[in-house]
Write a protein that holds these residues in place. Structure first.
Motif, PDB file in Angstrom:
ATOM      1  N   TYR A   1       0.848  -1.199   0.000  1.00 13.68           N
ATOM      2  CA  TYR A   1       0.000   0.000   0.000  1.00 13.68           C
ATOM      3  C   TYR A   1       0.885   1.252   0.000  1.00 13.68           C
ATOM      4  O   TYR A   1       0.602   2.234  -0.705  1.00 13.68           O
ATOM      5  CB  TYR A   1      -0.899   0.045   1.239  1.00 13.68           C
ATOM      6  N   GLY A   2       1.928   1.218   0.818  1.00 14.90           N
ATOM      7  CA  GLY A   2       2.827   2.357   0.902  1.00 14.90           C
ATOM      8  C   GLY A   2       3.538   2.630  -0.405  1.00 14.90           C
ATOM      9  O   GLY A   2       3.698   3.793  -0.806  1.00 14.90           O
ATOM     10  N   LEU A   3       3.956   1.600  -1.100  1.00 12.70           N
ATOM     11  CA  LEU A   3       4.617   1.780  -2.395  1.00 12.70           C
ATOM     12  C   LEU A   3       3.698   2.467  -3.394  1.00 12.70           C
ATOM     13  O   LEU A   3       4.106   3.363  -4.130  1.00 12.70           O
ATOM     14  CB  LEU A   3       5.076   0.423  -2.935  1.00 12.70           C
ATOM     15  N   VAL A   4       2.432   2.032  -3.429  1.00 12.54           N
ATOM     16  CA  VAL A   4       1.474   2.641  -4.350  1.00 12.54           C
ATOM     17  C   VAL A   4       1.240   4.107  -3.982  1.00 12.54           C
ATOM     18  O   VAL A   4       1.243   4.989  -4.851  1.00 12.54           O
ATOM     19  CB  VAL A   4       0.134   1.864  -4.344  1.00 12.54           C
ATOM     20  N   GLY A   5       1.038   4.393  -2.689  1.00  9.84           N
ATOM     21  CA  GLY A   5       0.819   5.768  -2.262  1.00  9.84           C
ATOM     22  C   GLY A   5       1.991   6.669  -2.595  1.00  9.84           C
ATOM     23  O   GLY A   5       1.806   7.804  -3.062  1.00  9.84           O
ATOM     24  N   PHE A   6       3.192   6.171  -2.391  1.00 14.20           N
ATOM     25  CA  PHE A   6       4.375   6.970  -2.707  1.00 14.20           C
ATOM     26  C   PHE A   6       4.490   7.229  -4.204  1.00 14.20           C
ATOM     27  O   PHE A   6       4.776   8.343  -4.639  1.00 14.20           O
ATOM     28  CB  PHE A   6       5.629   6.263  -2.199  1.00 14.20           C
ATOM     29  N   ALA A   7       4.247   6.193  -5.015  1.00 17.78           N
ATOM     30  CA  ALA A   7       4.373   6.336  -6.465  1.00 17.78           C
ATOM     31  C   ALA A   7       3.364   7.337  -7.027  1.00 17.78           C
ATOM     32  O   ALA A   7       3.678   8.093  -7.949  1.00 17.78           O
ATOM     33  CB  ALA A   7       4.200   4.976  -7.140  1.00 17.78           C
TER      34      ALA A   7
ATOM     35  N   LEU B   1      -5.067   4.769   4.977  1.00 18.22           N
ATOM     36  CA  LEU B   1      -4.078   5.261   5.929  1.00 18.22           C
ATOM     37  C   LEU B   1      -2.662   5.120   5.397  1.00 18.22           C
ATOM     38  O   LEU B   1      -1.873   6.075   5.419  1.00 18.22           O
ATOM     39  CB  LEU B   1      -4.216   4.514   7.261  1.00 18.22           C
ATOM     40  N   PHE B   2      -2.328   3.934   4.906  1.00 23.09           N
ATOM     41  CA  PHE B   2      -0.953   3.712   4.455  1.00 23.09           C
ATOM     42  C   PHE B   2      -0.672   4.381   3.109  1.00 23.09           C
ATOM     43  O   PHE B   2       0.458   4.814   2.854  1.00 23.09           O
ATOM     44  CB  PHE B   2      -0.654   2.213   4.401  1.00 23.09           C
ATOM     45  N   VAL B   3      -1.691   4.500   2.258  1.00 23.93           N
ATOM     46  CA  VAL B   3      -1.519   5.248   1.013  1.00 23.93           C
ATOM     47  C   VAL B   3      -1.291   6.720   1.336  1.00 23.93           C
ATOM     48  O   VAL B   3      -0.398   7.371   0.776  1.00 23.93           O
ATOM     49  CB  VAL B   3      -2.742   5.073   0.091  1.00 23.93           C
ATOM     50  N   PHE B   4      -2.090   7.260   2.257  1.00 22.98           N
ATOM     51  CA  PHE B   4      -1.933   8.666   2.642  1.00 22.98           C
ATOM     52  C   PHE B   4      -0.557   8.924   3.251  1.00 22.98           C
ATOM     53  O   PHE B   4       0.117   9.903   2.907  1.00 22.98           O
ATOM     54  CB  PHE B   4      -3.019   9.065   3.634  1.00 22.98           C
ATOM     55  N   ALA B   5      -0.145   8.073   4.180  1.00 22.99           N
ATOM     56  CA  ALA B   5       1.142   8.278   4.851  1.00 22.99           C
ATOM     57  C   ALA B   5       2.284   8.331   3.841  1.00 22.99           C
ATOM     58  O   ALA B   5       3.156   9.208   3.910  1.00 22.99           O
ATOM     59  CB  ALA B   5       1.377   7.168   5.874  1.00 22.99           C
ATOM     60  N   ALA B   6       2.265   7.412   2.888  1.00 24.62           N
ATOM     61  CA  ALA B   6       3.340   7.387   1.892  1.00 24.62           C
ATOM     62  C   ALA B   6       3.225   8.545   0.909  1.00 24.62           C
ATOM     63  O   ALA B   6       4.240   9.031   0.390  1.00 24.62           O
ATOM     64  CB  ALA B   6       3.319   6.055   1.140  1.00 24.62           C
ATOM     65  N   SER B   7       1.996   9.002   0.654  1.00 25.98           N
ATOM     66  CA  SER B   7       1.808  10.081  -0.324  1.00 25.98           C
ATOM     67  C   SER B   7       2.317  11.420   0.193  1.00 25.98           C
ATOM     68  O   SER B   7       2.494  12.362  -0.588  1.00 25.98           O
ATOM     69  CB  SER B   7       0.326  10.202  -0.699  1.00 25.98           C
ATOM     70  N   THR B   8       2.540  11.549   1.495  1.00 23.86           N
ATOM     71  CA  THR B   8       3.068  12.800   2.046  1.00 23.86           C
ATOM     72  C   THR B   8       4.582  12.907   1.877  1.00 23.86           C
ATOM     73  O   THR B   8       5.160  13.968   2.129  1.00 23.86           O
ATOM     74  CB  THR B   8       2.741  12.919   3.551  1.00 23.86           C
TER      75      THR B   8
END
Length: 404
Positions: A48-54, A289-296
């Protein structure tokens, strides 16, 4: 807007309706998490974090039109649900019976703080930024730890110690972070008394709200006479209301939600039918939550602090594993289990991101000085849950590795 230039293609952009950004990102993250876990065995939250960051604004730019305040509220609600369940798993009687677990948590937090602060100062980081990095590095993320434990249905001494040590570290980290902010605000405003009283009010009010919810809701459920059946929905609504209140009043949803869960447990509320992770609602909000965290996280800040960030990740992991390993015999477990207990405390990302977001209410804008911390968050967003999973497997507490 998607910028294809970062992919090596012609620098053209595709305009997409703003309202499609988050629904598409969440759906994509869920698909990647489900298939990725089956193919790679990695924890879903890492994917999830990888997708949010990308998809973030500073990368592909797909999430550039988000309403930050609304998404932050939803992220805090998701974190609140996890913290409530996390707090409910904490057994204060166990800490009283075996005080060495508490001693482990306190010493672990102190050593982590000193080690991170010293290394950051040695690399020329400003005093305030080094103190804030050290304070946040004391903690482990309840969201990352609990999701990995629940996903793999892990149970045993190491799993329980990871949960309890995470709780201790989080409380100490929030308190230390607030104290440092008091010193910063008093330094800039020249009024230490006003800054101190303001911070103490925030901490006390947040804890008090959690206590009130923890006492009142069980009374309502008992009055209804259908405690087990109604608990999942009732506690979900209560957490949503509690987080909305703390968000609106500029209090700490972390302390309030954690206190709510602790009090609910020790009020002897039976949650026999409460769904793990709050069922489908919790699963959906966890993706967000994890998409948002990584997207910041912004790539240029990560790149600026990547070297020092990687060193701080190593220092933090080393300090936590050394303390847990050294104190293991005193708390009644083997050195091996102590090592895995410390290693399992790796996740940090969601806790740090939401704490920093909440600190902006006080006018704290130190993102340019915290590039190493941002790099730490990025590294541990991906590998933190993996390290926790490896620790649980090494301790033989997952279903397929249980000790005979």
């Amino acid at each position: 807007m998607i910028d294809l230039g970062i992919l090596g293609l012609n620098p053209i952009t595709l305009e997409l309706p703003a309202e499609l950004g988050w629904p598409f990102a969440l759906a994509l993250a869920w698909v990647v998490g489900e298939f990725g876990t089956r193919w790679t065995k990695l924890p879903r939250i890492s994917l999830y974090g990888l997708v949010g960051f990308a998809l973030a604004n500073s990368q592909i730019g797909f999430l550039s039109n988000l309403d930050n305040d609304t998404v932050l509220l939803l992220a805090n609600i998701a974190f609140g649900l996890i913290l409530f369940e996390f707090g409910y798993r904490i057994n204060l009687q166990w800490l009283r019976t075996n005080p060495w677990i508490g001693v482990n948590g306190v010493i672990d937090a102190i050593i982590s703080f000193v080690a991170i602060y010293w290394v950051a100062q040695w690399f020329g980081v400003s005093t305030l930024a080094a103190l804030l990095m050290a304070a946040l590095s004391m903690a482990s993320s309840p969201a990352g730890v609990l999701r990995v434990i629940n996903e793999r249905r892990s149970s045993g001494q190491v799993s329980e110690r990871i949960l309890h040590l995470t709780a201790i570290n989080c409380v100490l980290s929030v308190f230390t972070f607030k104290v440092i902010l008091v010193l910063w605000v008093s330094h800039t405003s020249g009024n230490l008394l006003q800054a101190s009283s303001s911070t103490l009010v925030v901490l006390a009010a947040s804890t008090a709200l959690g206590l009130i919810f923890g006492y009142v809701l069980p009374l309502i459920l008992r009055r209804l006479g259908n405690l087990a059946q109604d608990s999942t929905v009732a506690f979900a609504f209560a957490v949503i209301l509690l987080v909305a209140l703390t968000h609106s009043l500029k209090l700490s949803p972390i302390l309030a939600s954690l206190t709510f869960g602790l009090v609910a447990r020790h009020r002897r509320v039976a949650l026999n039918r409460t769904q793990r992770n709050f069922g489908a609602l919790g699963d959906l909000l966890t993706v967000m939550l994890f998409v948002f965290a990584a997207s910041t996280l912004e790539w240029f800040r990560i790149a600026a602090g990547l070297g020092l960030g990687a060193i701080l990740v190593g220092v933090r992991l080393l300090s936590k594993t050394l303390v847990s390993t050294a104190l293991a015999p005193f708390s009644g477990i083997s050195w091996r289990k102590g090592f895995f207990s410390g290693l399992g405390l790796a996740p940090i990302s969601v806790f740090v991101v939401l704490t920093l977001e909440q600190s902006r209410y006080l006018g704290v804008a130190l993102s340019n000085e915290l590039s190493a911390l941002i790099a730490m968050v990025f590294i541990l967003e991906i590998i933190g849950p993996v390290i926790t999973l490896l620790a649980l497997i090494g301790a033989k507490e997952t279903p397929h590795t249980t000790e005979n």
